[in-house]
Motif scaffolding. Structure first.
Motif, mmCIF file in Angstrom:
data_model
loop_
_atom_site.group_PDB
_atom_site.id
_atom_site.type_symbol
_atom_site.label_atom_id
_atom_site.label_comp_id
_atom_site.label_asym_id
_atom_site.label_seq_id
_atom_site.Cartn_x
_atom_site.Cartn_y
_atom_site.Cartn_z
ATOM 1 N N GLY A 66 -0.273 19.396 -9.253
ATOM 2 C CA GLY A 66 0.478 19.954 -8.037
ATOM 3 C C GLY A 66 0.651 18.780 -6.905
ATOM 4 O O GLY A 66 1.197 19.138 -5.714
ATOM 5 N N ARG A 67 -0.051 17.506 -7.200
ATOM 6 C CA ARG A 67 -0.010 16.438 -6.198
ATOM 7 C C ARG A 67 1.401 15.537 -6.312
ATOM 8 O O ARG A 67 1.715 15.264 -7.343
ATOM 9 N N ASP A 68 2.193 15.449 -5.138
ATOM 10 C CA ASP A 68 3.491 14.774 -5.245
ATOM 11 C C ASP A 68 3.189 13.429 -4.555
ATOM 12 O O ASP A 68 2.054 13.040 -4.416
ATOM 13 N N ALA A 69 4.133 12.577 -4.643
ATOM 14 C CA ALA A 69 4.214 11.220 -4.118
ATOM 15 C C ALA A 69 3.640 11.179 -2.632
ATOM 16 O O ALA A 69 2.709 10.359 -2.283
ATOM 17 N N ASP A 70 3.803 12.280 -1.843
ATOM 18 C CA ASP A 70 3.301 12.198 -0.399
ATOM 19 C C ASP A 70 1.697 12.454 -0.580
ATOM 20 O O ASP A 70 1.192 11.857 0.402
ATOM 21 N N ALA A 71 1.493 13.669 -1.221
ATOM 22 C CA ALA A 71 0.092 13.861 -1.040
ATOM 23 C C ALA A 71 -0.886 12.605 -1.557
ATOM 24 O O ALA A 71 -1.853 12.504 -1.124
ATOM 25 N N LEU A 72 -0.269 11.815 -2.799
ATOM 26 C CA LEU A 72 -1.185 10.774 -3.118
ATOM 27 C C LEU A 72 -1.057 9.499 -2.115
ATOM 28 O O LEU A 72 -1.887 8.913 -1.894
ATOM 29 N N ALA A 73 -0.040 9.519 -1.403
ATOM 30 C CA ALA A 73 0.135 8.473 -0.389
ATOM 31 C C ALA A 73 -0.847 8.734 0.879
ATOM 32 O O ALA A 73 -1.377 8.166 1.301
ATOM 33 N N PHE A 74 -0.705 10.003 1.239
ATOM 34 C CA PHE A 74 -1.164 10.477 2.608
ATOM 35 C C PHE A 74 -2.485 11.247 2.708
ATOM 36 O O PHE A 74 -3.184 11.410 3.440
ATOM 37 N N HIS A 229 -12.738 -2.094 -1.843
ATOM 38 C CA HIS A 229 -11.855 -2.795 -1.017
ATOM 39 C C HIS A 229 -12.176 -3.628 0.116
ATOM 40 O O HIS A 229 -13.351 -3.348 0.377
ATOM 41 N N SER A 230 -11.547 -4.499 0.688
ATOM 42 C CA SER A 230 -11.892 -5.267 1.857
ATOM 43 C C SER A 230 -11.490 -4.315 3.065
ATOM 44 O O SER A 230 -11.321 -3.080 2.996
ATOM 45 N N GLU A 231 -12.364 -4.741 4.261
ATOM 46 C CA GLU A 231 -12.306 -3.975 5.379
ATOM 47 C C GLU A 231 -10.846 -3.726 5.813
ATOM 48 O O GLU A 231 -10.607 -2.473 6.428
ATOM 49 N N HIS A 232 -9.816 -4.339 5.343
ATOM 50 C CA HIS A 232 -8.424 -4.184 5.809
ATOM 51 C C HIS A 232 -7.772 -3.036 5.567
ATOM 52 O O HIS A 232 -7.135 -2.438 6.027
ATOM 53 N N LEU A 233 -8.083 -2.393 4.291
ATOM 54 C CA LEU A 233 -7.332 -1.224 3.534
ATOM 55 C C LEU A 233 -7.657 0.063 4.575
ATOM 56 O O LEU A 233 -6.538 0.978 4.664
ATOM 57 N N GLY A 234 -8.871 -0.016 5.158
ATOM 58 C CA GLY A 234 -9.157 1.351 5.885
ATOM 59 C C GLY A 234 -8.172 1.106 7.309
ATOM 60 O O GLY A 234 -7.439 2.346 7.565
ATOM 61 N N HIS A 235 -7.903 0.158 7.795
ATOM 62 C CA HIS A 235 -6.954 -0.012 8.923
ATOM 63 C C HIS A 235 -5.755 0.098 8.500
ATOM 64 O O HIS A 235 -4.943 1.010 9.455
ATOM 65 N N VAL A 236 -5.063 -0.289 7.395
ATOM 66 C CA VAL A 236 -3.885 -0.062 6.866
ATOM 67 C C VAL A 236 -3.614 1.498 6.828
ATOM 68 O O VAL A 236 -2.560 2.113 7.112
ATOM 69 N N LEU A 237 -4.592 2.321 6.230
ATOM 70 C CA LEU A 237 -4.624 3.711 5.920
ATOM 71 C C LEU A 237 -4.588 4.312 7.340
ATOM 72 O O LEU A 237 -3.810 5.520 7.351
ATOM 73 N N SER A 238 -5.342 4.010 8.414
ATOM 74 C CA SER A 238 -5.666 4.762 9.751
ATOM 75 C C SER A 238 -4.096 4.919 10.037
ATOM 76 O O SER A 238 -3.935 5.877 10.705
ATOM 77 N N GLU A 239 -3.492 3.857 10.183
ATOM 78 C CA GLU A 239 -1.953 3.769 10.521
ATOM 79 C C GLU A 239 -0.884 4.730 9.848
ATOM 80 O O GLU A 239 -0.351 5.552 10.127
ATOM 81 N N MET A 240 -0.984 4.459 8.557
ATOM 82 C CA MET A 240 -0.287 4.913 7.590
ATOM 83 C C MET A 240 -0.447 6.306 7.374
ATOM 84 O O MET A 240 0.591 7.265 7.405
ATOM 85 N N GLN A 241 -1.569 6.809 7.565
ATOM 86 C CA GLN A 241 -1.774 8.342 7.498
ATOM 87 C C GLN A 241 -1.961 9.199 8.457
ATOM 88 O O GLN A 241 -2.270 10.268 8.474
ATOM 89 N N PHE A 242 -1.770 8.551 9.880
ATOM 90 C CA PHE A 242 -2.274 9.169 10.933
ATOM 91 C C PHE A 242 -1.446 10.545 11.316
ATOM 92 O O PHE A 242 -2.087 11.478 11.533
#
Ligand SMILES: [Zn+2]
Lengths: 252, 171
Positions: A66-74, A229-242
């Motif tokens: 039941g996970r859609d694209a948004d669930a997997l992304a966010f 991952h490198s430390e950078h991905l966490g920062h990407v996600l913190s913005e993308m998933q906010f």
């Protein structure tokens, strides 16, 4: 016949690569050196996020929970992301962003060209469509590599530094681990290692036009496919998933 | 069953059935949300029309208009009593600008957008073929930006009349 868990991971990796580079590129929106460049990067970002939507939706369908694209992304955390390390690298200056796009788009162009022949028509359909889009991305990035490399002393230095920064993440693109091998054996996935020679040829041709030297081989950075991952991905996600973190389930 | 599947752009000759013909006419009146000068039929994004099912395909994977197009088609079908007709989306074969109808190309040109060359070959892709200025017809044109205001367009300039114009990208 590949296991569902193999195909889930295979689709997830494709989706994560496109999603993260799309998010990275979208950081340029409103900040690029010129309006034309701004439009170009935003359009490439849009294509990548579109591809991510399709691959992640496919992953969710294969998984069947039941996970859609948004669930997997966010709604996944950093350790569950399977993108290669290259796409999460910081934008840096414009040349560094172009270096990342140049190396990645030529990889995607070759990958999708092959994946379009997949026995699994779901993968083949997305790849055939995406291949047309990434052909434009590869052209755009190649043109800029030549323009900056064969430009002023300043642009040349920056282009060279951008390539130096990104180069250690190249080898990971072509690694065949057990998931890749199983997917390929089933006729679904691509032999990525076999793409390397064609990729080298494309890259060397453009670098030659740009009068730039190929960066020296270095110890490759690996681990993105396993969630290291490198430390950078966490920062990407913190913005993308906010938004989904702050307001779970929000829609508009 | 007398219902025939029709495939755009050969739709006009293939239509044999009143119901599918009516649906085709309804769809031909639905403008593309980003380029309202052309209809969803003109753009070749309607792939098949049957009495029970309409199949469409997106232009680009990330095209923001996709959802708006689906909603517009659904609303038009419903408003005309075709609530029973399903609307499906397919990715394969991938949409190509070769599917833009001749009528659609002329509408684009009249709207100020240079239509794409036919044949998605490498030269066309790299914009090595110069488009004709949609305003004055000059071939003395140059690319300003390979990516334009929407995913499907590039930005060009006419050196004869000095006007900028959009070019529909070959895809
Ligand atoms: Zn003109």
């Amino acid at each position: 016949m590949a296991k569902a868990s193999t195909l889930f991971t295979y689709a997830l990796r494709l989706g994560d690569d496109s999603l993260i580079i799309g998010q990275r590129l979208s950081e340029w929106c409103g900040h690029a050196p010129t309006i034309e460049v701004d439009l170009s990067l935003a359009n490439v970002a849009l294509d990548q996020i579109g591809q991510a939507t399709h691959f992640l939706a496919l992953a969710g369908a294969i998984e069947g929970k039941g996970r859609d694209a948004d669930a997997l992304a966010f709604k996944r955390d950093v350790l569950d992301f399977t993108n290669c390390l290259l796409v999460e690298q910081p934008n840096g200056d414009f040349a560094q962003t172009i270096a990342r796009q140049f190396l990645f788009s030529h990889y995607q162009a070759l990958l999708f060209g092959e994946l379009a022949q997949s026995k699994d028509e779901r993968f083949a359909a997305i790849a055939a469509k995406a291949a047309k889009e990434v052909a434009y991305h590869a052209n755009l990035a190649s043109d800029w590599v030549v323009r900056l490399g064969d430009g002023t002393d300043e642009s040349r230095t920056r282009m060279d530094q951008g390539l130096q920064w990104m180069w250690r993440f190249v080898d990971e693109l072509f690694v065949m681990d057990e998931v890749d091998a199983a997917a390929q054996k089933a006729g679904v996935g691509v032999d990525k290692a076999a793409l390397r020679a064609a990729w080298d040829q494309r890259i060397d041709g453009v670098l030659n036009d740009a009068t730039l030297a190929r960066p020296a081989s270095r110890r490759p950075a690996l681990g993105g496919r396993k969630g290291h991952h490198s430390e950078h991905l966490g920062h990407v996600l913190s913005e993308m998933q906010f938004l989904q973190r702050a307001y779970p389930g929000a829609v508009w | 069953m007398t219902n025939k599947t029709i495939v755009i752009p050969d739709a006009r000759s293939a239509i044999r059935n009143d119901e599918t013909e009516t649906i085709a006419e309804i769809l031909a009146s639905i403008p593309d949300p980003e380029i309202p000068a052309v209809s969803v039929i003109d753009l070749g994004i309607v792939r098949t029309i049957e009495a029970e099912c309409v199949v469409i395909t997106p232009t680009y994977t990330g095209c923001p208009a996709t959802l708006a197009i689906e909603r517009a088609i659904r609303a038009a079908l419903d408003a005309n009593g075709f609530t029973h007709v399903r609307l499906e989306t397919t990715l394969a074969p991938p949409w190509s600008t070769d599917w833009i109808t001749d009528e659609g190309r002329e509408k684009l040109r009249a709207y100020g957008i240079a239509p794409p060359p036919k044949g998605a070959d490498a030269a066309a892709l790299r914009n090595e073929t110069r488009p004709q200025c949609p305003r004055c017809g000059s071939l003395n044109t140059e690319e300003v930006s390979r990516f334009g205001s929407t995913p499907c367009k590039a930005l060009w300039r006419c050196n004869a009349c000095a006007e900028p114009f959009d070019r529909f990208k070959c895809h």
